[in-house]
Design an enzyme around this catalytic site. Structure first.
Site, PDB file in Angstrom:
ATOM      1  N   THR A  56       0.821  -1.212   0.000  1.00  0.00           N
ATOM      2  CA  THR A  56       0.000   0.000   0.000  1.00  0.00           C
ATOM      3  C   THR A  56       0.856   1.264   0.000  1.00  0.00           C
ATOM      4  OG1 THR A  56      -1.770  -1.155   1.115  1.00  0.00           O
ATOM      5  CG2 THR A  56      -1.768   1.217   1.368  1.00  0.00           C
ATOM      6  N   SER A  63       1.827  -7.403  -0.648  1.00  0.00           N
ATOM      7  CA  SER A  63       2.541  -8.382   0.177  1.00  0.00           C
ATOM      8  C   SER A  63       1.899  -9.774   0.253  1.00  0.00           C
ATOM      9  CB  SER A  63       2.853  -7.812   1.557  1.00  0.00           C
ATOM     10  OG  SER A  63       1.738  -7.807   2.388  1.00  0.00           O
ATOM     11  N   THR A  76       1.862  -4.361   4.356  1.00  0.00           N
ATOM     12  CA  THR A  76       1.804  -4.660   5.788  1.00  0.00           C
ATOM     13  C   THR A  76       1.257  -6.052   6.096  1.00  0.00           C
ATOM     14  OG1 THR A  76      -0.352  -3.590   5.953  1.00  0.00           O
ATOM     15  CG2 THR A  76       1.578  -2.236   6.454  1.00  0.00           C
ATOM     16  N   ASP A  77       0.537  -6.661   5.131  1.00  0.00           N
ATOM     17  CA  ASP A  77      -0.108  -7.952   5.440  1.00  0.00           C
ATOM     18  C   ASP A  77       0.894  -9.039   5.836  1.00  0.00           C
ATOM     19  OD1 ASP A  77      -2.494  -6.736   4.826  1.00  0.00           O
ATOM     20  OD2 ASP A  77      -2.783  -7.765   2.912  1.00  0.00           O
TER      21      ASP A  77
HETATM   22  N1  ASP Z   1      -2.758  -5.495   1.287  1.00  0.00           N
HETATM   23  C1  ASP Z   1      -1.651  -4.590   1.415  1.00  0.00           C
HETATM   24  C2  ASP Z   1      -0.357  -5.361   1.271  1.00  0.00           C
HETATM   25  O1  ASP Z   1       0.044  -6.025   2.195  1.00  0.00           O
HETATM   26  C3  ASP Z   1      -1.704  -3.939   2.728  1.00  0.00           C
HETATM   27  C4  ASP Z   1      -0.615  -2.949   2.987  1.00  0.00           C
HETATM   28  O2  ASP Z   1       0.361  -2.848   2.294  1.00  0.00           O
HETATM   29  O3  ASP Z   1      -0.775  -2.218   3.957  1.00  0.00           O
HETATM   30  O4  ASP Z   1       0.258  -5.298   0.245  1.00  0.00           O
END
Ligand code: ASP
Length: 323
Positions: free
Chosen positions: A12, A55, A88-89
């Protein structure tokens, strides 16, 4: 000024929101480039776009490539710190993979964002600048891989994503952060007691992760036998207990040379050999089940993937998981 390598991997933090549909997706150009230009007063920055992946698309193969890039940066480009931007995932899994494998004590900081680059209150640029400040700090050296978001510095080992959307999502249950980032600098108030590293060449094994629930039975253990796998993590109940109907399936896995590692589905505390009833932790340990040391399921999986490259001996694995 220190030479810091920023490696973008996607997530993200590198995405944009479509203002008409509200959909968040990667864009042609990484929106973080502008932020990088504003950091010339903090460090001598080198930027590289290794992947452009959400991710959930990251696998241990990408984690190993990232590790290789950081080690090459240390060996050939004299970098003194590294910052990785990541979705973040699965950020905590990549951070822990690097913590267990990178053969260096330079600061390595992983960061991300909960809001994409053009959303109101976007946290990506701020988190990236905080991460670079930490990577450039002398105090961050030798503390293992760190995760920096929302003004907090966490260890890769203990941090976990706790909220689906809140920007304060990354927490270290039971331990708290190691330090904070303020307008004036970087301040540590704790230090990790130890770091373990494994110099593996690649990840060749498959490790599965199951979560226990009331009434869980052997059928799931029979079903997974149709998939090739080398190890199993179970997020057990409480202090490390399972429903009794799982015991024969676990015994059979261990007899067939598949290590089974127990962690708890509680996010505080350790699993221990306390209960001796059918399915209790004491009975499971006697069967050869490995009790882990407070890692969550996804991190125990990373650790088993890595340690299986070094040994398949159950006693040795138990020792590694007691650290
Ligand atoms: N779905 C996103 C990812 O992990 C969430 C993020 O980056 O915050 O790529």
């Amino acid at each position: 000024m220190k030479k810091i390598l920023i490696i973008h991997t996607g997530g993200t933090i590198s995405m944009k929101e479509d203002k008409i549909t509200g959909a968040v997706a990667p864009d042609k150009e990484n929106p973080l480039h502008g932020t990088t230009l504003s950091m010339s007063n903090i460090a001598n920055i080198v930027v590289e776009e290794l992947f452009h992946l959400p991710s959930p698309h990251i696998t241990p193969q990408e984690m190993q490539m990232l590790r290789q890039r950081i080690e090459d940066g240390i060996r050939f480009d004299n970098i003194e710190g590294a910052v990785i931007t990541h979705g973040t995932d699965t950020l905590e899994e990549t951070a822990y993979y690097l913590d267990l494998t990178v053969q260096s004590d330079i600061p390595i900081v992983v960061t991300g964002a909960m809001r994409s680059s053009n959303e109101l209150g976007a946290d990506g640029p701020y988190n990236l600048i905080s991460a670079v400040k930490v990577a450039a700090s002398d105090d961050a050296k030798g503390k293992g891989v760190l995760v920096v978001l929302n003004d907090e510095i966490h260890t890769a080992k203990n941090v976990t994503k706790t909220h689906t959307s809140n920007i304060a999502t990354f927490q270290s249950p039971q331990y708290g952060p190691l330090g904070i980032v303020t307008k004036r600098g970087v301040s540590f108030h704790h230090t990790p007691v130890q770091r373990e590293t494994y110099n593996i060449k690649s990840v060749t094994k498959n490790v599965l992760l199951l979560k226990a629930y009331a009434g869980m039975d052997n059928l799931i253990l029979q079903a997974i036998r149709t998939i090739p796998f080398n190890g199993l993590i179970i997020e057990a109940l409480g202090q490390g207990n399972l429903p009794p109907s799982m015991v024969s399936g676990i015994k059979s896995l261990i007899e067939n040379g598949i290590p089974v590692v127990l962690v708890s589905r509680c996010f505080n505390g350790f699993v221990q050999d306390v209960y001796s009833y059918d399915g209790g932790g004491k009975q499971l340990k006697e069967l050869g089940v490995i009790l882990s040391n407070g890692l969550n399921g996804q991190k125990a999986r990373i650790k088993l993937l890595i340690s299986l490259e070094e040994t398949t001996d159950l006693a040795e694995l138990q020792l590694l998981f007691s650290k």
